[in-house]
Scaffold this motif. Structure first.
Motif, PDB file in Angstrom:
ATOM      1  N   THR A  71       0.860  -1.184   0.000  1.00  0.00           N
ATOM      2  CA  THR A  71       0.000   0.000   0.000  1.00  0.00           C
ATOM      3  C   THR A  71       0.895   1.232   0.000  1.00  0.00           C
ATOM      4  O   THR A  71       1.978   1.232   0.620  1.00  0.00           O
ATOM      5  CB  THR A  71      -0.931   0.025   1.221  1.00  0.00           C
ATOM      6  OG1 THR A  71      -0.141   0.026   2.426  1.00  0.00           O
ATOM      7  CG2 THR A  71      -1.853  -1.168   1.224  1.00  0.00           C
ATOM      8  N   GLU A  73       1.058   5.591   0.294  1.00  0.00           N
ATOM      9  CA  GLU A  73       0.447   6.871   0.631  1.00  0.00           C
ATOM     10  C   GLU A  73       1.476   7.975   0.444  1.00  0.00           C
ATOM     11  O   GLU A  73       2.689   7.740   0.541  1.00  0.00           O
ATOM     12  CB  GLU A  73      -0.063   6.879   2.071  1.00  0.00           C
ATOM     13  CG  GLU A  73       1.040   6.671   3.112  1.00  0.00           C
ATOM     14  CD  GLU A  73       0.530   6.779   4.538  1.00  0.00           C
ATOM     15  OE1 GLU A  73      -0.380   7.605   4.780  1.00  0.00           O
ATOM     16  OE2 GLU A  73       1.049   6.053   5.404  1.00  0.00           O
ATOM     17  N   CYS A  74       0.991   9.172   0.132  1.00  0.00           N
ATOM     18  CA  CYS A  74       1.894  10.322   0.078  1.00  0.00           C
ATOM     19  C   CYS A  74       1.219  11.492   0.765  1.00  0.00           C
ATOM     20  O   CYS A  74      -0.019  11.611   0.762  1.00  0.00           O
ATOM     21  CB  CYS A  74       2.280  10.661  -1.360  1.00  0.00           C
ATOM     22  SG  CYS A  74       0.931  11.153  -2.433  1.00  0.00           S
ATOM     23  N   GLU A 172      -4.486  17.235  -2.757  1.00  0.00           N
ATOM     24  CA  GLU A 172      -4.615  15.775  -2.857  1.00  0.00           C
ATOM     25  C   GLU A 172      -3.376  15.193  -3.511  1.00  0.00           C
ATOM     26  O   GLU A 172      -2.931  15.684  -4.547  1.00  0.00           O
ATOM     27  CB  GLU A 172      -5.860  15.414  -3.662  1.00  0.00           C
ATOM     28  CG  GLU A 172      -6.178  13.925  -3.674  1.00  0.00           C
ATOM     29  CD  GLU A 172      -7.482  13.620  -4.394  1.00  0.00           C
ATOM     30  OE1 GLU A 172      -7.431  13.416  -5.617  1.00  0.00           O
ATOM     31  OE2 GLU A 172      -8.539  13.627  -3.744  1.00  0.00           O
ATOM     32  N   CYS A 173      -2.837  14.161  -2.901  1.00  0.00           N
ATOM     33  CA  CYS A 173      -1.653  13.492  -3.432  1.00  0.00           C
ATOM     34  C   CYS A 173      -1.933  11.995  -3.511  1.00  0.00           C
ATOM     35  O   CYS A 173      -2.434  11.398  -2.546  1.00  0.00           O
ATOM     36  CB  CYS A 173      -0.441  13.755  -2.530  1.00  0.00           C
ATOM     37  SG  CYS A 173       1.083  12.937  -3.099  1.00  0.00           S
ATOM     38  N   ASP A 174      -1.642  11.402  -4.657  1.00  0.00           N
ATOM     39  CA  ASP A 174      -1.808   9.963  -4.852  1.00  0.00           C
ATOM     40  C   ASP A 174      -0.508   9.396  -5.415  1.00  0.00           C
ATOM     41  O   ASP A 174       0.158  10.046  -6.238  1.00  0.00           O
ATOM     42  CB  ASP A 174      -2.950   9.672  -5.817  1.00  0.00           C
ATOM     43  CG  ASP A 174      -4.298  10.097  -5.262  1.00  0.00           C
ATOM     44  OD1 ASP A 174      -4.735   9.505  -4.268  1.00  0.00           O
ATOM     45  OD2 ASP A 174      -4.895  11.037  -5.816  1.00  0.00           O
ATOM     46  N   ALA A 175      -0.166   8.178  -4.986  1.00  0.00           N
ATOM     47  CA  ALA A 175       1.050   7.520  -5.458  1.00  0.00           C
ATOM     48  C   ALA A 175       0.765   6.066  -5.776  1.00  0.00           C
ATOM     49  O   ALA A 175      -0.109   5.441  -5.154  1.00  0.00           O
ATOM     50  CB  ALA A 175       2.169   7.631  -4.413  1.00  0.00           C
ATOM     51  N   ASN A 176       1.494   5.542  -6.731  1.00  0.00           N
ATOM     52  CA  ASN A 176       1.350   4.144  -7.126  1.00  0.00           C
ATOM     53  C   ASN A 176       2.733   3.561  -7.396  1.00  0.00           C
ATOM     54  O   ASN A 176       3.567   4.193  -8.058  1.00  0.00           O
ATOM     55  CB  ASN A 176       0.491   4.031  -8.388  1.00  0.00           C
ATOM     56  CG  ASN A 176       0.321   2.589  -8.831  1.00  0.00           C
ATOM     57  OD1 ASN A 176      -0.221   1.773  -8.098  1.00  0.00           O
ATOM     58  ND2 ASN A 176       0.787   2.270 -10.037  1.00  0.00           N
ATOM     59  N   ILE A 196       3.618   9.599  -9.034  1.00  0.00           N
ATOM     60  CA  ILE A 196       3.005  10.482  -8.040  1.00  0.00           C
ATOM     61  C   ILE A 196       2.197  11.553  -8.769  1.00  0.00           C
ATOM     62  O   ILE A 196       2.714  12.222  -9.670  1.00  0.00           O
ATOM     63  CB  ILE A 196       4.073  11.156  -7.157  1.00  0.00           C
ATOM     64  CG1 ILE A 196       4.957  10.106  -6.480  1.00  0.00           C
ATOM     65  CG2 ILE A 196       3.417  12.052  -6.106  1.00  0.00           C
ATOM     66  CD1 ILE A 196       6.194  10.691  -5.827  1.00  0.00           C
ATOM     67  N   SER A 197       0.933  11.695  -8.391  1.00  0.00           N
ATOM     68  CA  SER A 197       0.090  12.754  -8.954  1.00  0.00           C
ATOM     69  C   SER A 197      -0.383  13.660  -7.828  1.00  0.00           C
ATOM     70  O   SER A 197      -0.760  13.189  -6.746  1.00  0.00           O
ATOM     71  CB  SER A 197      -1.109  12.164  -9.700  1.00  0.00           C
ATOM     72  OG  SER A 197      -1.934  11.419  -8.831  1.00  0.00           O
TER      73      SER A 197
END
Length: 252
Positions: A71, A73-74, A172-176, A196-197
């Motif tokens: 999982t 998170e950023c 908002e920050c999303d990472a994969n 990272i978006s």
């Protein structure tokens, strides 16, 4: 508060305030931040648990340390990696980019067919985020602070003498992360990619300090709320038992 005006106190006043010349809201999308290949792990700087021997990805490979089912998170931080509130004033840098020839003006047509003169304003926003990768066992790898930046162009009523006032209203920050299995050995993974978006919402205003002449009433404070001590509360008693004569003994 209910302020009351002082009867007969009205007069012409000169006040100094910020006048808003223009005000827009907009969502800003930071260009995708992508790290590809094990060579990019040096740029990310993952700090992983000690005492575990990594596989070919290297000492900072979260896939090697944690496995393949992860999982991510950023979250926003300062330059030192300390978490911050991105909506707090000044937490994220937002400033105008000076233009060598000043703000260029242009004519724009409004929906009603009239034209208006607006100025081109360039705005820079920048900050830092940290990425944390975890597995089901509760182990995690945490990155170094990763810088991000985005510049935008606005057409605003921004004549000479006005200045930019910028407020971040949402972040908002999303990472994969992508891990790939190494060879045919089960449970052995290697880092392949991290994306990272970042998206944020903003209020952008052009303001200037002005002096205004207004006619107004002086005001006086509202009456203070009186403090009243609550009545003393006593536990319920048993008056038939105490302090009365009490029950008559039986069987004696």
């Amino acid at each position: 508060m209910d302020f009351k005006s002082i009867s007969g106190g009205q007069e012409t006043l000169c006040i100094k305030v910020n006048k808003v010349y223009d005000w827009v809201t907009r969502q800003a999308d930071v260009p995708l931040i992508a790290f590809t290949g094990t060579d990019s792990l040096l740029d990310i700087g993952f700090d992983c648990p000690s005492g575990v021997t990594p596989t070919p990805g290297g000492a900072g490979d979260p896939c090697a340390f944690l496995g393949g089912n992860l999982t991510v998170e950023c979250f926003p931080t300062d330059e030192e990696g300390n978490p911050i509130d991105p909506l707090a004033p000044g937490a994220i840098l937002c400033q105008e980019i000076p233009q060598p020839e000043g703000r260029a003006s242009g004519q724009f047509q409004l929906p009603d067919g009239s034209t208006v003169t607006l100025q081109k304003v360039k705005v820079l926003k920048k900050g830092f985020i940290v990425v944390r990768v975890s597995n089901a066992a509760g182990l995690s790898c945490t990155s170094d602070p990763i810088p991000w930046a985005v510049s935008e162009k606005f057409f605003l009523c921004a004549p000479p003498g006005t200045f930019l006032q910028c407020e971040i209203t949402d972040f908002e920050c999303d990472a994969n992360i992508i891990c790939r299995q190494v060879g045919i050995t089960p449970g052995v993974f290697e880092f392949q990619q991290l994306d990272i978006s970042i998206n944020l919402c903003q209020n952008v205003q052009m303001e200037a300090m002005v002096k205004l002449e207004i006619t107004a009433d002086f005001c006086q404070p509202r009456p203070d709320m009186p403090f009243v001590c609550p009545p003393l509360a006593f536990p319920p008693q048993c008056p038939t038992v105490f302090p009365g004569p009490g029950p008559t003994p039986t069987g004696m």
